[in-house]
Write a protein that holds these residues in place. Structure first.
Motif, PDB file in Angstrom:
ATOM      1  N   PRO A 132     -11.082 -20.699  16.747  1.00  0.00           N
ATOM      2  CA  PRO A 132     -10.596 -19.728  17.738  1.00  0.00           C
ATOM      3  C   PRO A 132     -11.551 -19.512  18.902  1.00  0.00           C
ATOM      4  O   PRO A 132     -11.152 -18.956  19.928  1.00  0.00           O
ATOM      5  CB  PRO A 132     -10.431 -18.448  16.909  1.00  0.00           C
ATOM      6  N   LYS A 133     -12.806 -19.929  18.772  1.00  0.00           N
ATOM      7  CA  LYS A 133     -13.784 -19.742  19.849  1.00  0.00           C
ATOM      8  C   LYS A 133     -13.812 -20.935  20.794  1.00  0.00           C
ATOM      9  O   LYS A 133     -13.802 -20.783  22.012  1.00  0.00           O
ATOM     10  CB  LYS A 133     -15.169 -19.487  19.259  1.00  0.00           C
ATOM     11  N   THR A 134     -13.855 -22.143  20.236  1.00  0.00           N
ATOM     12  CA  THR A 134     -13.930 -23.343  21.076  1.00  0.00           C
ATOM     13  C   THR A 134     -12.560 -23.961  21.328  1.00  0.00           C
ATOM     14  O   THR A 134     -12.426 -24.825  22.201  1.00  0.00           O
ATOM     15  CB  THR A 134     -14.809 -24.406  20.406  1.00  0.00           C
ATOM     16  N   TYR A 135     -11.546 -23.530  20.556  1.00  0.00           N
ATOM     17  CA  TYR A 135     -10.189 -24.083  20.613  1.00  0.00           C
ATOM     18  C   TYR A 135     -10.125 -25.519  20.096  1.00  0.00           C
ATOM     19  O   TYR A 135      -9.133 -26.220  20.310  1.00  0.00           O
ATOM     20  CB  TYR A 135      -9.613 -24.030  22.037  1.00  0.00           C
ATOM     21  N   ASP A 136     -11.168 -25.983  19.439  1.00  0.00           N
ATOM     22  CA  ASP A 136     -11.188 -27.350  18.927  1.00  0.00           C
ATOM     23  C   ASP A 136     -10.341 -27.475  17.672  1.00  0.00           C
ATOM     24  O   ASP A 136     -10.321 -26.582  16.818  1.00  0.00           O
ATOM     25  CB  ASP A 136     -12.623 -27.779  18.600  1.00  0.00           C
ATOM     26  N   LEU A 137      -9.659 -28.607  17.554  1.00  0.00           N
ATOM     27  CA  LEU A 137      -8.901 -28.907  16.341  1.00  0.00           C
ATOM     28  C   LEU A 137      -9.856 -29.267  15.217  1.00  0.00           C
ATOM     29  O   LEU A 137     -10.752 -30.100  15.392  1.00  0.00           O
ATOM     30  CB  LEU A 137      -7.945 -30.077  16.605  1.00  0.00           C
ATOM     31  N   ARG A 138      -9.682 -28.635  14.052  1.00  0.00           N
ATOM     32  CA  ARG A 138     -10.525 -28.916  12.898  1.00  0.00           C
ATOM     33  C   ARG A 138      -9.848 -29.843  11.901  1.00  0.00           C
ATOM     34  O   ARG A 138     -10.466 -30.737  11.347  1.00  0.00           O
ATOM     35  CB  ARG A 138     -10.887 -27.612  12.176  1.00  0.00           C
ATOM     36  N   GLN A 139      -8.566 -29.602  11.655  1.00  0.00           N
ATOM     37  CA  GLN A 139      -7.849 -30.414  10.682  1.00  0.00           C
ATOM     38  C   GLN A 139      -6.354 -30.194  10.855  1.00  0.00           C
ATOM     39  O   GLN A 139      -5.917 -29.283  11.560  1.00  0.00           O
ATOM     40  CB  GLN A 139      -8.235 -30.052   9.255  1.00  0.00           C
ATOM     41  N   TRP A 140      -5.580 -31.079  10.229  1.00  0.00           N
ATOM     42  CA  TRP A 140      -4.144 -30.831  10.128  1.00  0.00           C
ATOM     43  C   TRP A 140      -3.686 -31.159   8.721  1.00  0.00           C
ATOM     44  O   TRP A 140      -4.291 -31.960   8.009  1.00  0.00           O
ATOM     45  CB  TRP A 140      -3.352 -31.618  11.172  1.00  0.00           C
ATOM     46  N   THR A 141      -2.628 -30.470   8.323  1.00  0.00           N
ATOM     47  CA  THR A 141      -2.032 -30.653   7.001  1.00  0.00           C
ATOM     48  C   THR A 141      -0.536 -30.867   7.167  1.00  0.00           C
ATOM     49  O   THR A 141       0.104 -30.160   7.941  1.00  0.00           O
ATOM     50  CB  THR A 141      -2.275 -29.418   6.107  1.00  0.00           C
ATOM     51  N   ILE A 142      -0.003 -31.845   6.477  1.00  0.00           N
ATOM     52  CA  ILE A 142       1.437 -32.080   6.481  1.00  0.00           C
ATOM     53  C   ILE A 142       1.990 -31.739   5.107  1.00  0.00           C
ATOM     54  O   ILE A 142       1.480 -32.200   4.090  1.00  0.00           O
ATOM     55  CB  ILE A 142       1.767 -33.534   6.856  1.00  0.00           C
ATOM     56  N   THR A 143       3.015 -30.912   5.087  1.00  0.00           N
ATOM     57  CA  THR A 143       3.700 -30.520   3.850  1.00  0.00           C
ATOM     58  C   THR A 143       5.089 -31.128   3.871  1.00  0.00           C
ATOM     59  O   THR A 143       5.871 -30.869   4.783  1.00  0.00           O
ATOM     60  CB  THR A 143       3.803 -28.990   3.744  1.00  0.00           C
ATOM     61  N   ASP A 144       5.401 -31.961   2.860  1.00  0.00           N
ATOM     62  CA  ASP A 144       6.709 -32.607   2.857  1.00  0.00           C
ATOM     63  C   ASP A 144       7.747 -31.709   2.204  1.00  0.00           C
ATOM     64  O   ASP A 144       7.463 -30.588   1.778  1.00  0.00           O
ATOM     65  CB  ASP A 144       6.644 -33.989   2.204  1.00  0.00           C
ATOM     66  N   ASN A 145       8.983 -32.193   2.131  1.00  0.00           N
ATOM     67  CA  ASN A 145      10.063 -31.353   1.619  1.00  0.00           C
ATOM     68  C   ASN A 145       9.993 -31.149   0.116  1.00  0.00           C
ATOM     69  O   ASN A 145      10.762 -30.382  -0.440  1.00  0.00           O
ATOM     70  CB  ASN A 145      11.430 -31.936   2.008  1.00  0.00           C
ATOM     71  N   GLN A 146       9.050 -31.809  -0.556  1.00  0.00           N
ATOM     72  CA  GLN A 146       8.812 -31.588  -1.978  1.00  0.00           C
ATOM     73  C   GLN A 146       7.634 -30.648  -2.203  1.00  0.00           C
ATOM     74  O   GLN A 146       7.238 -30.415  -3.345  1.00  0.00           O
ATOM     75  CB  GLN A 146       8.565 -32.931  -2.688  1.00  0.00           C
ATOM     76  N   GLY A 147       7.090 -30.109  -1.119  1.00  0.00           N
ATOM     77  CA  GLY A 147       5.981 -29.176  -1.228  1.00  0.00           C
ATOM     78  C   GLY A 147       4.625 -29.828  -1.402  1.00  0.00           C
ATOM     79  O   GLY A 147       3.641 -29.143  -1.675  1.00  0.00           O
ATOM     80  N   LYS A 148       4.532 -31.145  -1.210  1.00  0.00           N
ATOM     81  CA  LYS A 148       3.254 -31.843  -1.350  1.00  0.00           C
ATOM     82  C   LYS A 148       2.504 -31.788  -0.027  1.00  0.00           C
ATOM     83  O   LYS A 148       3.059 -32.053   1.034  1.00  0.00           O
ATOM     84  CB  LYS A 148       3.483 -33.292  -1.761  1.00  0.00           C
ATOM     85  N   ASP A 149       1.235 -31.423  -0.113  1.00  0.00           N
ATOM     86  CA  ASP A 149       0.414 -31.246   1.075  1.00  0.00           C
ATOM     87  C   ASP A 149      -0.506 -32.442   1.286  1.00  0.00           C
ATOM     88  O   ASP A 149      -1.023 -33.034   0.338  1.00  0.00           O
ATOM     89  CB  ASP A 149      -0.438 -29.988   0.959  1.00  0.00           C
ATOM     90  N   THR A 150      -0.740 -32.765   2.531  1.00  0.00           N
ATOM     91  CA  THR A 150      -1.681 -33.799   2.908  1.00  0.00           C
ATOM     92  C   THR A 150      -2.609 -33.224   3.972  1.00  0.00           C
ATOM     93  O   THR A 150      -2.156 -32.484   4.837  1.00  0.00           O
ATOM     94  CB  THR A 150      -0.955 -35.027   3.478  1.00  0.00           C
ATOM     95  N   SER A 151      -3.885 -33.551   3.900  1.00  0.00           N
ATOM     96  CA  SER A 151      -4.829 -32.968   4.856  1.00  0.00           C
ATOM     97  C   SER A 151      -5.756 -34.017   5.440  1.00  0.00           C
ATOM     98  O   SER A 151      -6.211 -34.930   4.750  1.00  0.00           O
ATOM     99  CB  SER A 151      -5.677 -31.879   4.198  1.00  0.00           C
ATOM    100  N   VAL A 152      -6.018 -33.882   6.714  1.00  0.00           N
ATOM    101  CA  VAL A 152      -6.977 -34.731   7.423  1.00  0.00           C
ATOM    102  C   VAL A 152      -7.962 -33.814   8.135  1.00  0.00           C
ATOM    103  O   VAL A 152      -7.566 -33.015   8.986  1.00  0.00           O
ATOM    104  CB  VAL A 152      -6.272 -35.644   8.442  1.00  0.00           C
ATOM    105  N   MET A 153      -9.224 -33.918   7.785  1.00  0.00           N
ATOM    106  CA  MET A 153     -10.290 -33.191   8.474  1.00  0.00           C
ATOM    107  C   MET A 153     -10.954 -34.141   9.457  1.00  0.00           C
ATOM    108  O   MET A 153     -11.198 -35.307   9.132  1.00  0.00           O
ATOM    109  CB  MET A 153     -11.329 -32.667   7.482  1.00  0.00           C
ATOM    110  N   ILE A 154     -11.256 -33.655  10.666  1.00  0.00           N
ATOM    111  CA  ILE A 154     -11.881 -34.502  11.663  1.00  0.00           C
ATOM    112  C   ILE A 154     -13.237 -33.930  12.078  1.00  0.00           C
ATOM    113  O   ILE A 154     -13.446 -32.724  12.044  1.00  0.00           O
ATOM    114  CB  ILE A 154     -10.965 -34.682  12.889  1.00  0.00           C
ATOM    115  N   PHE A 155     -14.158 -34.819  12.461  1.00  0.00           N
ATOM    116  CA  PHE A 155     -15.498 -34.399  12.855  1.00  0.00           C
ATOM    117  C   PHE A 155     -16.102 -35.464  13.762  1.00  0.00           C
ATOM    118  O   PHE A 155     -15.538 -36.545  13.943  1.00  0.00           O
ATOM    119  CB  PHE A 155     -16.384 -34.151  11.627  1.00  0.00           C
ATOM    120  N   ASN A 156     -17.265 -35.132  14.352  1.00  0.00           N
ATOM    121  CA  ASN A 156     -17.914 -36.013  15.333  1.00  0.00           C
ATOM    122  C   ASN A 156     -16.923 -36.428  16.421  1.00  0.00           C
ATOM    123  O   ASN A 156     -16.846 -37.606  16.815  1.00  0.00           O
ATOM    124  CB  ASN A 156     -18.513 -37.252  14.653  1.00  0.00           C
ATOM    125  N   VAL A 157     -16.172 -35.444  16.904  1.00  0.00           N
ATOM    126  CA  VAL A 157     -15.100 -35.713  17.860  1.00  0.00           C
ATOM    127  C   VAL A 157     -15.644 -35.788  19.287  1.00  0.00           C
ATOM    128  O   VAL A 157     -16.454 -34.963  19.697  1.00  0.00           O
ATOM    129  CB  VAL A 157     -14.009 -34.622  17.766  1.00  0.00           C
TER     130      VAL A 157
END
Length: 222
Positions: A171-196
Motif C-alpha cells: 500500500p505504500k509503494t503500490y508494488d505488486l507482491r504476488q497473485w493468487t488464482i482460485t479455480d472453480n473447484q476452490g484450488k488456489d495457486t500463488s506466485v510471489m515475485i521479487f527482484n523486480v
C-alpha cells in the motif's frame, strides 16, 4: 500430473472447457474471499490508485516462486509487457516455458518439445495483463485494505465460472507482491515475485510463440 497440467490447473475453469488450470497452492498471506468487501461495492480511491499505478507499469521483469497444491515449490524468471504479454522461464530441472503473446497462452515442455495453446482472453491472466484495471467494473469481486497489504480480487463469471485472480500490493509503494488464482473447484495457486525491475525494453523474441511447432496452427502447416 505433468508440469503443464499443474501450471494450467488454475488458469481457467477446466482443461476440458477452457485450458485446464494454473495450479499452485495459496500461501499464508493470501486472504480468503469471505474477508473481502462485497463484489458490487466500488473500490476506494486508494485501491484504484494502486490499480492505476500497476496498469501504468508497461514492462517488468524479475524472479518468481510458485507454490503448488501439495506443497511443491518451483521458481524461475518472469517477463511482462502490457498489454497481454508474459513469459515464465522455470529454473532447471523443470523444462517448462509459459508464453503469452497478447493473443494466446502457450505452455511448452522444452524436453519433450511439445506445446499446448489456449486463448489468452479465456484465462484470468488476461485481467493481470490488461491495459488498465478498472475497479469500477463488474469484474471486481472484492477489495481489502490493510496497513501492510492491499488485496484486489478480480473475476468474470461469464467467462471464468467461479475462478478469481487476486492481486496483492504494497500500500505504500503500490508494488505488486504476488497473485493468487482460485479455480472453480476452490484450488488456489500463488506466485510471489521479487527482484523486480521496470521500464526496460524487450526484444520481440521474448514473447514469441513458436506456432510453427504447434500442431493445428496455420503456421505449422506452412
Amino acid at each position: 500430473m505433468s508440469h503443464s497440467d499443474t501450471f494450467l490447473s488454475g488458469l481457467t475453469v477446466t482443461r476440458r472447457d477452457l485450458l485446464g488450470a494454473f495450479a499452485l497452492a495459496v500461501i499464508a498471506s493470501a486472504i480468503p474471499l469471505g474477508a473481502y468487501a462485497q463484489a458490487a461495492a466500488p473500490a476506494s480511491g486508494t485501491a484504484q490508485a494502486i490499480a492505476d499505478h500497476f496498469s501504468g507499469v508497461t514492462t517488468m521483469q524479475g524472479e518468481f516462486v510458485q507454490f503448488g497444491p501439495r506443497g511443491e515449490q518451483t521458481g524461475g524468471k518472469f517477463f511482462i509487457q502490457r498489454p497481454g504479454k508474459l513469459r515464465f522461464n522455470y529454473d532447471d530441472p523443470s523444462p517448462m516455458r509459459v508464453i503469452a503473446d497478447g493473443k494466446n497462452v502457450a505452455i511448452g515442455n522444452t524436453k519433450l518439445k511439445t506445446w499446448d495453446l489456449y486463448p489468452l482472453s479465456k484465462t484470468p491472466l488476461s485481467l493481470l495483463l490488461a491495459q488498465r484495471i478498472d475497479l469500477s467494473a463488474g469484474m471486481v469481486k472484492g477489495v481489502k485494505e490493510e496497513s501492510d497489504l492491499t488485496t484486489i480480487a478480480l473475476g468474470n463469471n461469464t467467462v471464468f465460472g467461479n475462478s478469481t485472480i487476486t492481486m496483492m500490493f504494497d500500500p505504500k509503494t503500490y508494488d505488486l507482491r504476488q497473485w493468487t488464482i482460485t479455480d472453480n473447484q476452490g484450488k488456489d495457486t500463488s506466485v510471489m515475485i521479487f527482484n523486480v525491475k521496470t521500464g526496460m525494453q524487450f526484444d520481440d523474441r521474448v514473447f514469441r510463440v513458436p506456432y510453427e511447432t504447434i500442431p493445428g496452427t496455420p503456421q505449422s502447416r506452412d
